[in-house]
Design a protein around this motif. Sequence first.
Motif, PDB file in Angstrom:
ATOM      1  N   GLN A  38       0.836  -1.207   0.000  1.00 38.55           N
ATOM      2  CA  GLN A  38       0.000   0.000   0.000  1.00 38.55           C
ATOM      3  C   GLN A  38       0.869   1.254   0.000  1.00 38.55           C
ATOM      4  OE1 GLN A  38      -3.475   0.165  -0.246  1.00 38.55           O
ATOM      5  NE2 GLN A  38      -2.917   2.314  -0.628  1.00 38.55           N
ATOM      6  N   LEU A  39       2.001   1.200   0.698  1.00 38.05           N
ATOM      7  CA  LEU A  39       2.921   2.335   0.714  1.00 38.05           C
ATOM      8  C   LEU A  39       3.459   2.602  -0.693  1.00 38.05           C
ATOM      9  CD1 LEU A  39       4.563   4.430   2.335  1.00 38.05           C
ATOM     10  CD2 LEU A  39       6.284   2.656   2.721  1.00 38.05           C
ATOM     11  N   GLU A  40       3.810   1.541  -1.406  1.00 41.60           N
ATOM     12  CA  GLU A  40       4.283   1.692  -2.777  1.00 41.60           C
ATOM     13  C   GLU A  40       3.202   2.296  -3.668  1.00 41.60           C
ATOM     14  OE1 GLU A  40       7.657  -1.668  -3.569  1.00 41.60           O
ATOM     15  OE2 GLU A  40       5.615  -2.423  -3.275  1.00 41.60           O
ATOM     16  N   ARG A  41       1.949   1.879  -3.460  1.00 39.92           N
ATOM     17  CA  ARG A  41       0.843   2.450  -4.240  1.00 39.92           C
ATOM     18  C   ARG A  41       0.661   3.930  -3.905  1.00 39.92           C
ATOM     19  NH1 ARG A  41      -1.356  -2.813  -3.490  1.00 39.92           N
ATOM     20  NH2 ARG A  41      -2.406  -2.211  -1.559  1.00 39.92           N
ATOM     21  N   ASP A  42       0.757   4.266  -2.632  1.00 46.75           N
ATOM     22  CA  ASP A  42       0.610   5.664  -2.224  1.00 46.75           C
ATOM     23  C   ASP A  42       1.688   6.543  -2.856  1.00 46.75           C
ATOM     24  OD1 ASP A  42      -1.545   4.955  -0.669  1.00 46.75           O
ATOM     25  OD2 ASP A  42      -0.410   4.910   1.222  1.00 46.75           O
ATOM     26  N   LEU A  43       2.908   6.019  -2.932  1.00 47.72           N
ATOM     27  CA  LEU A  43       4.031   6.792  -3.464  1.00 47.72           C
ATOM     28  C   LEU A  43       4.121   6.716  -4.979  1.00 47.72           C
ATOM     29  CD1 LEU A  43       6.754   5.831  -0.825  1.00 47.72           C
ATOM     30  CD2 LEU A  43       5.509   7.988  -0.975  1.00 47.72           C
ATOM     31  N   GLY A  44       3.465   5.716  -5.562  1.00 50.62           N
ATOM     32  CA  GLY A  44       3.495   5.555  -7.006  1.00 50.62           C
ATOM     33  C   GLY A  44       4.828   5.093  -7.533  1.00 50.62           C
ATOM     34  N   THR A  45       5.582   4.323  -6.738  1.00 51.60           N
ATOM     35  CA  THR A  45       6.890   3.821  -7.181  1.00 51.60           C
ATOM     36  C   THR A  45       7.222   2.532  -6.450  1.00 51.60           C
ATOM     37  OG1 THR A  45       9.213   4.408  -7.504  1.00 51.60           O
ATOM     38  CG2 THR A  45       8.224   5.067  -5.426  1.00 51.60           C
ATOM     39  N   SER A  46       8.064   1.713  -7.052  1.00 53.27           N
ATOM     40  CA  SER A  46       8.502   0.461  -6.424  1.00 53.27           C
ATOM     41  C   SER A  46       9.640   0.762  -5.464  1.00 53.27           C
ATOM     42  CB  SER A  46       8.976  -0.533  -7.495  1.00 53.27           C
ATOM     43  OG  SER A  46       7.899  -0.917  -8.322  1.00 53.27           O
ATOM     44  N   LEU A  47       9.507   0.271  -4.257  1.00 47.21           N
ATOM     45  CA  LEU A  47      10.530   0.485  -3.235  1.00 47.21           C
ATOM     46  C   LEU A  47      11.396  -0.744  -3.019  1.00 47.21           C
ATOM     47  CD1 LEU A  47       8.348   2.330  -0.564  1.00 47.21           C
ATOM     48  CD2 LEU A  47       9.939   3.369  -2.197  1.00 47.21           C
ATOM     49  N   LEU A  48      10.870  -1.935  -3.384  1.00 47.01           N
ATOM     50  CA  LEU A  48      11.567  -3.181  -3.090  1.00 47.01           C
ATOM     51  C   LEU A  48      11.618  -4.074  -4.323  1.00 47.01           C
ATOM     52  CD1 LEU A  48       9.884  -3.999   0.344  1.00 47.01           C
ATOM     53  CD2 LEU A  48      12.179  -3.059   0.006  1.00 47.01           C
ATOM     54  N   ILE A  49      12.733  -4.817  -4.422  1.00 47.30           N
ATOM     55  CA  ILE A  49      12.856  -5.882  -5.413  1.00 47.30           C
ATOM     56  C   ILE A  49      12.738  -7.204  -4.658  1.00 47.30           C
ATOM     57  CG2 ILE A  49      14.345  -6.986  -7.123  1.00 47.30           C
ATOM     58  CD1 ILE A  49      15.726  -4.249  -7.453  1.00 47.30           C
ATOM     59  N   ARG A  50      11.719  -7.972  -4.959  1.00 48.73           N
ATOM     60  CA  ARG A  50      11.436  -9.199  -4.222  1.00 48.73           C
ATOM     61  C   ARG A  50      11.983 -10.400  -4.991  1.00 48.73           C
ATOM     62  NH1 ARG A  50       7.809  -5.267  -3.895  1.00 48.73           N
ATOM     63  NH2 ARG A  50       6.563  -4.923  -1.994  1.00 48.73           N
ATOM     64  N   THR A  51      12.845 -11.202  -4.351  1.00 46.29           N
ATOM     65  CA  THR A  51      13.334 -12.451  -4.928  1.00 46.29           C
ATOM     66  C   THR A  51      12.959 -13.582  -3.987  1.00 46.29           C
ATOM     67  OG1 THR A  51      15.485 -12.372  -3.816  1.00 46.29           O
ATOM     68  CG2 THR A  51      15.289 -11.199  -5.913  1.00 46.29           C
ATOM     69  N   THR A  52      13.242 -14.796  -4.413  1.00 46.53           N
ATOM     70  CA  THR A  52      12.872 -15.958  -3.578  1.00 46.53           C
ATOM     71  C   THR A  52      13.708 -16.027  -2.309  1.00 46.53           C
ATOM     72  OG1 THR A  52      14.385 -17.314  -4.874  1.00 46.53           O
ATOM     73  CG2 THR A  52      12.060 -17.317  -5.533  1.00 46.53           C
ATOM     74  N   ARG A  53      14.914 -15.463  -2.348  1.00 43.08           N
ATOM     75  CA  ARG A  53      15.806 -15.584  -1.196  1.00 43.08           C
ATOM     76  C   ARG A  53      15.860 -14.326  -0.324  1.00 43.08           C
ATOM     77  NH1 ARG A  53      21.276 -18.807  -3.132  1.00 43.08           N
ATOM     78  NH2 ARG A  53      20.244 -20.750  -3.779  1.00 43.08           N
ATOM     79  N   ARG A  54      15.750 -13.163  -0.943  1.00 43.36           N
ATOM     80  CA  ARG A  54      15.944 -11.933  -0.172  1.00 43.36           C
ATOM     81  C   ARG A  54      15.212 -10.777  -0.833  1.00 43.36           C
ATOM     82  NH1 ARG A  54      19.205 -10.441   3.970  1.00 43.36           N
ATOM     83  NH2 ARG A  54      19.887  -8.273   4.072  1.00 43.36           N
ATOM     84  N   VAL A  55      14.954  -9.768  -0.053  1.00 42.48           N
ATOM     85  CA  VAL A  55      14.311  -8.561  -0.546  1.00 42.48           C
ATOM     86  C   VAL A  55      15.350  -7.437  -0.559  1.00 42.48           C
ATOM     87  CG1 VAL A  55      12.479  -6.871  -0.167  1.00 42.48           C
ATOM     88  CG2 VAL A  55      12.090  -9.275   0.383  1.00 42.48           C
ATOM     89  N   HIS A  56      15.462  -6.744  -1.698  1.00 40.78           N
ATOM     90  CA  HIS A  56      16.430  -5.662  -1.831  1.00 40.78           C
ATOM     91  C   HIS A  56      15.693  -4.363  -2.145  1.00 40.78           C
ATOM     92  CE1 HIS A  56      19.778  -8.538  -2.062  1.00 40.78           C
ATOM     93  NE2 HIS A  56      18.960  -9.272  -2.797  1.00 40.78           N
ATOM     94  N   PRO A  57      16.162  -3.235  -1.594  1.00 38.73           N
ATOM     95  CA  PRO A  57      15.541  -1.955  -1.938  1.00 38.73           C
ATOM     96  C   PRO A  57      15.948  -1.501  -3.333  1.00 38.73           C
ATOM     97  CG  PRO A  57      17.376  -1.587  -0.445  1.00 38.73           C
ATOM     98  CD  PRO A  57      17.199  -3.080  -0.558  1.00 38.73           C
ATOM     99  N   THR A  58      15.038  -0.868  -4.046  1.00 39.32           N
ATOM    100  CA  THR A  58      15.368  -0.222  -5.314  1.00 39.32           C
ATOM    101  C   THR A  58      16.156   1.050  -5.013  1.00 39.32           C
ATOM    102  OG1 THR A  58      13.348   1.098  -5.291  1.00 39.32           O
ATOM    103  CG2 THR A  58      13.233  -1.087  -6.348  1.00 39.32           C
ATOM    104  N   GLU A  59      16.583   1.747  -6.062  1.00 41.65           N
ATOM    105  CA  GLU A  59      17.286   3.012  -5.843  1.00 41.65           C
ATOM    106  C   GLU A  59      16.394   3.992  -5.098  1.00 41.65           C
ATOM    107  OE1 GLU A  59      19.596   6.522  -8.384  1.00 41.65           O
ATOM    108  OE2 GLU A  59      18.905   4.679  -9.386  1.00 41.65           O
ATOM    109  N   ALA A  60      15.123   4.042  -5.485  1.00 41.76           N
ATOM    110  CA  ALA A  60      14.175   4.907  -4.763  1.00 41.76           C
ATOM    111  C   ALA A  60      13.985   4.416  -3.343  1.00 41.76           C
ATOM    112  CB  ALA A  60      12.834   4.933  -5.502  1.00 41.76           C
TER     113      ALA A  60
END
Length: 296
Positions: A38-60
């Motif tokens: 919901q936070l990503e929708r509110d901001l209108g941008t992707s904040l996280l890159i989701r993989t099977t092993r770990r979650v990484h933040p995007t540049e934003a």
Amino acid sequence: MNLNRLSYFAAVVDTGSFTRAAERLGITKAVVSHHVAQLERDLGTSLLIRTTRRVHPTEAGIMFHARCGLILREAEDAFGELAQAAVKPTGTLRITAPNDYGAAVVAPVVAAFAARYPACHVELTLSDLMMNLTSGKIDMAVRVGWLPDSSLQARKIGSFRQILVGSPRFADRIASALEPDDIADLPFISNTALRDPLVWEFSRGDPDRRAVQMQARVAVDTTPGVLEVVRAGGGLSVLPEYLVANELASGRLIQGLPDWSLPSGGIYTVYPAARFRPPKVTAFAEMLIAAVLQQN
């Protein structure tokens, strides 16, 4: 904006996992995932890159995470300030200071502060690297020398002299050096933590100024390390008075060019930009200022 969503997002970035973030927060993974989405929708941008092993933040996400830390810390301090009003300081106080000044001056004040305010927990980080105060992870920095321009809030609380020193092994050569040029060929220990560790300007009254280019026999990256090499007879160096005063008084070190002066440095308390400072920060700053004034 829902501040809980900021804390959920920050926990995911800190732990690298929705599961571990949920465990840290004491809620379900589904709740964390929902609010971050919901936070990503509110901001209108992707904040996280989701993989099977770990979650990484995007540049934003990296940029937003840095801001989140500061926002959450300010919110925590604001609630704490309102709850505690004018009572004694509580909570965790995070301070950073340079290795040499931190060990010699700040650490004893930390001990006195912890004894006076047992409800406070203190985390002191000693490092010659300038830590980022905008991350929200540091309440206060103690810095010595010359401050660069910045948006941070700073207060000068004292100053210190710089002194040319050497071990008694060099007593004859130090005694025969009457002018700054006389020391240019002496073995010198350079402090690579400084911006320009080999050029020193000596003065004897305003019109009489001499810049000397030293020749480094040994280079060391911390001020305490430089002191140890000088003590051991490795050569001369320029060190802050607060670090060598006892050594000079005991005769373990000798001052060179006593009739000449080097530029004085400042001692500063530096804070993140904020509208208020928690009682724990104010109380520690007052104790540190008292200690600095007592030294002077």
